[in-house]
Write an enzyme that holds these catalytic residues in place. Structure first.
Site, PDB file in Angstrom:
ATOM      1  N   GLY A   1       8.250  -5.532  54.611  1.00 56.08           N
ATOM      2  CA  GLY A   1       9.618  -5.993  54.369  1.00 56.08           C
ATOM      3  C   GLY A   1       9.707  -6.214  52.880  1.00 56.08           C
ATOM      4  O   GLY A   1       8.733  -6.686  52.270  1.00 56.08           O
ATOM      5  N   ASP A   2      10.830  -5.864  52.265  1.00 60.55           N
ATOM      6  CA  ASP A   2      10.847  -5.748  50.802  1.00 60.55           C
ATOM      7  C   ASP A   2      10.252  -6.939  50.047  1.00 60.55           C
ATOM      8  O   ASP A   2       9.403  -6.774  49.183  1.00 60.55           O
ATOM      9  CB  ASP A   2      12.263  -5.404  50.310  1.00 60.55           C
ATOM     10  CG  ASP A   2      13.254  -6.540  50.468  1.00 60.55           C
ATOM     11  OD1 ASP A   2      13.072  -7.386  51.374  1.00 60.55           O
ATOM     12  OD2 ASP A   2      14.227  -6.590  49.679  1.00 60.55           O
ATOM     13  N   THR A   3      10.682  -8.165  50.401  1.00 61.45           N
ATOM     14  CA  THR A   3      10.196  -9.332  49.643  1.00 61.45           C
ATOM     15  C   THR A   3       8.724  -9.618  49.943  1.00 61.45           C
ATOM     16  O   THR A   3       7.988 -10.120  49.080  1.00 61.45           O
ATOM     17  CB  THR A   3      11.026 -10.580  49.988  1.00 61.45           C
ATOM     18  OG1 THR A   3      11.170 -10.633  51.418  1.00 61.45           O
ATOM     19  CG2 THR A   3      12.394 -10.538  49.324  1.00 61.45           C
TER      20      THR A   3
ATOM     21  N   ASN B   1       6.592  -7.187  50.632  1.00 59.97           N
ATOM     22  CA  ASN B   1       5.871  -6.142  49.890  1.00 59.97           C
ATOM     23  C   ASN B   1       5.653  -6.574  48.430  1.00 59.97           C
ATOM     24  O   ASN B   1       4.589  -6.375  47.857  1.00 59.97           O
ATOM     25  CB  ASN B   1       6.649  -4.817  49.914  1.00 59.97           C
ATOM     26  CG  ASN B   1       7.011  -4.375  51.324  1.00 59.97           C
ATOM     27  OD1 ASN B   1       6.394  -4.821  52.287  1.00 59.97           O
ATOM     28  ND2 ASN B   1       8.008  -3.512  51.457  1.00 59.97           N
TER      29      ASN B   1
ATOM     30  N   TYR C   1      16.470   0.362  61.964  1.00 63.60           N
ATOM     31  CA  TYR C   1      16.138  -1.074  62.091  1.00 63.60           C
ATOM     32  C   TYR C   1      16.414  -1.624  63.484  1.00 63.60           C
ATOM     33  O   TYR C   1      17.400  -1.243  64.105  1.00 63.60           O
ATOM     34  CB  TYR C   1      17.024  -1.910  61.168  1.00 63.60           C
ATOM     35  CG  TYR C   1      16.894  -1.677  59.688  1.00 63.60           C
ATOM     36  CD1 TYR C   1      15.697  -1.905  59.023  1.00 63.60           C
ATOM     37  CD2 TYR C   1      18.008  -1.290  58.946  1.00 63.60           C
ATOM     38  CE1 TYR C   1      15.619  -1.722  57.646  1.00 63.60           C
ATOM     39  CE2 TYR C   1      17.928  -1.118  57.571  1.00 63.60           C
ATOM     40  CZ  TYR C   1      16.736  -1.334  56.926  1.00 63.60           C
ATOM     41  OH  TYR C   1      16.656  -1.175  55.576  1.00 63.60           O
TER      42      TYR C   1
ATOM     43  N   ARG D   1      21.401  -2.425  50.540  1.00 63.93           N
ATOM     44  CA  ARG D   1      21.287  -1.772  51.851  1.00 63.93           C
ATOM     45  C   ARG D   1      22.630  -1.956  52.564  1.00 63.93           C
ATOM     46  O   ARG D   1      22.782  -2.891  53.371  1.00 63.93           O
ATOM     47  CB  ARG D   1      20.196  -2.428  52.708  1.00 63.93           C
ATOM     48  CG  ARG D   1      18.799  -2.337  52.192  1.00 63.93           C
ATOM     49  CD  ARG D   1      18.165  -0.974  52.508  1.00 63.93           C
ATOM     50  NE  ARG D   1      16.749  -0.992  52.186  1.00 63.93           N
ATOM     51  CZ  ARG D   1      16.243  -0.847  50.955  1.00 63.93           C
ATOM     52  NH1 ARG D   1      17.034  -0.661  49.929  1.00 63.93           N
ATOM     53  NH2 ARG D   1      14.940  -0.876  50.755  1.00 63.93           N
TER      54      ARG D   1
ATOM     55  N   ASP E   1       9.567  -2.250  45.419  1.00 66.83           N
ATOM     56  CA  ASP E   1       8.938  -3.552  45.710  1.00 66.83           C
ATOM     57  C   ASP E   1       7.589  -3.667  44.996  1.00 66.83           C
ATOM     58  O   ASP E   1       7.239  -4.729  44.483  1.00 66.83           O
ATOM     59  CB  ASP E   1       8.700  -3.722  47.214  1.00 66.83           C
ATOM     60  CG  ASP E   1       9.934  -3.439  48.038  1.00 66.83           C
ATOM     61  OD1 ASP E   1      11.052  -3.650  47.529  1.00 66.83           O
ATOM     62  OD2 ASP E   1       9.788  -2.999  49.193  1.00 66.83           O
TER      63      ASP E   1
HETATM   64  O1  KDG Z   1      14.764  -2.169  54.385  1.00 69.45           O
HETATM   65  C1  KDG Z   1      14.224  -3.255  54.585  1.00 69.45           C
HETATM   66  O2  KDG Z   1      14.836  -4.276  54.907  1.00 69.45           O
HETATM   67  C2  KDG Z   1      12.778  -3.393  54.418  1.00 69.45           C
HETATM   68  O3  KDG Z   1      12.369  -4.433  54.034  1.00 69.45           O
HETATM   69  C3  KDG Z   1      11.906  -2.216  54.740  1.00 69.45           C
HETATM   70  C4  KDG Z   1      11.047  -1.704  53.623  1.00 69.45           C
HETATM   71  O4  KDG Z   1       9.759  -2.287  53.647  1.00 69.45           O
HETATM   72  C5  KDG Z   1      11.652  -1.907  52.273  1.00 69.45           C
HETATM   73  O5  KDG Z   1      13.006  -1.583  52.307  1.00 69.45           O
HETATM   74  C6  KDG Z   1      10.997  -1.040  51.260  1.00 69.45           C
HETATM   75  O6  KDG Z   1      11.635  -1.299  50.028  1.00 69.45           O
END
Ligand code: KDG
Length: 294
Positions: free
Chosen positions: A27-29, A31, A98, A159, A250
């Site tokens: 998950g981005d944060t 990572n 997702y 996103r 990330d």
């Molecule tokens: O898209 C997301 O919410 C994520 O956290 C998934 C991925 O690990 C993330 O986008 C990679 O930057």
């Protein structure tokens, strides 16, 4: 030295050939926390989120703590569980599916006192546009007021699918950016959603919002750094053919913050971070083994 990262970690499914899927956690944060920890093992890196009380949530927390990431500030939800995402690849460029609408992390701002305790003494408090997008909208102001006064680092990580609509996304992202000291946007996203013509436009918009250190990532193209109003281009080498771009931004952010905490100037921190990201995109999934990174 301490970094606190706030957001959502999910179960990640990435392709392992034919119909086989490899499961990990990302998950981005999270990572970014992972790469900061990998690049600067002497720093304390804490992750703040909410997970469930079920076995998969236990495994996620265990995964984090065995990587040396602090989990004491992670809340547990009694009934919800963690979200899931799947990486789809086309010529190395990723897109995501997702399953996270009901994830426990959506309740991460329910206990603001816990967040206030978690960020005490942090050198950097890191969050992203995804952190904001998953919150009930009325919690955003509460979270930002708890974070005011901290040294906030923000990646807009746009996103649109996670937001009610583009206007809400742009308004909330700029509201959070206005409170951040450091902003780490990606030009391609900013161009698409804010209509910036060049990375300088992106940097200028965040500088006008109040950030004093802006590093505009630009895929394989030249980056732009602006510190206290002085902007310059950072040339990067020839573009690399990616295997999977998941986690590129990330990992850049994690390595950048690690280098800044270790005393490097923005320019050299950006070069080091770019090298890390270049390695990450040659590997599948968001997280690269920490042992292979130094
Ligand atoms: O898209 C997301 O919410 C994520 O956290 C998934 C991925 O690990 C993330 O986008 C990679 O930057």
């Amino acid at each position: 030295m301490r970094i606190v990262s706030i957001g959502e970690c999910m179960v990640e499914l990435s392709g392992a050939g034919a119909d086989l899927w490899r499961s990990s956690f990302a998950g981005d944060t999270f990572n970014t926390a992972w790469y900061a920890r990998a690049k600067l093992p002497s720093a304390m890196v804490d992750y703040v989120t909410c997970v469930g009380s079920d076995p998969i949530s236990d495994r996620m927390v265990q995964f984090m703590s065995s990587a040396g990431i602090g989990t004491e500030h992670i809340n547990r939800h009694p009934t919800r569980s963690v979200g899931l995402y799947m990486i789809e690849l086309q010529n190395g460029e990723r897109s995501f599916s997702y399953w996270r609408d009901q994830s426990a992390a959506r309740c991460l701002a329910d206990d603001l006192d816990a967040i206030e305790r978690a960020i005490q003494g942090a050198d950097y408090v890191y969050l992203s546009g995804i952190t904001l997008a998953i919150l009930p909208r009325e919690k955003l102001g509460d979270l930002l007021s708890v974070l005011s006064g901290s040294n906030m680092v923000f990646d807009p990580n746009l996103r649109p699918r996670l937001w009610e609509n583009g206007d809400v996304m742009r308004a909330d992202v700029m509201r959070a950016a206005a409170q951040a000291t450091v902003v780490l946007p990606s030009f391609e996203d900013e161009q698409t959603h804010f209509n910036d013509q060049t990375p300088f436009d992106t940097a200028q918009r965040y500088a006008d919002a109040g950030a004093t250190e802006i590093m505009v990532k630009n895929g394989g193209g030249d980056m732009v750094v602006c510190v206290n109003g002085a902007c310059e281009t950072i040339a990067v080498g020839a573009p690399i053919e990616p295997v999977d771009t998941t986690g590129a931004g990330d990992s850049f952010n994690g390595a950048y913050l690690a280098a800044r905490l270790a005393g490097q100037e923005p320019h050299s921190a950006a070069r080091a971070a770019h090298e890390t990201a270049a390695r990450v995109i040659q590997h599948r999934g968001a997280l690269m083994d920490m042992g292979n990174l130094n």
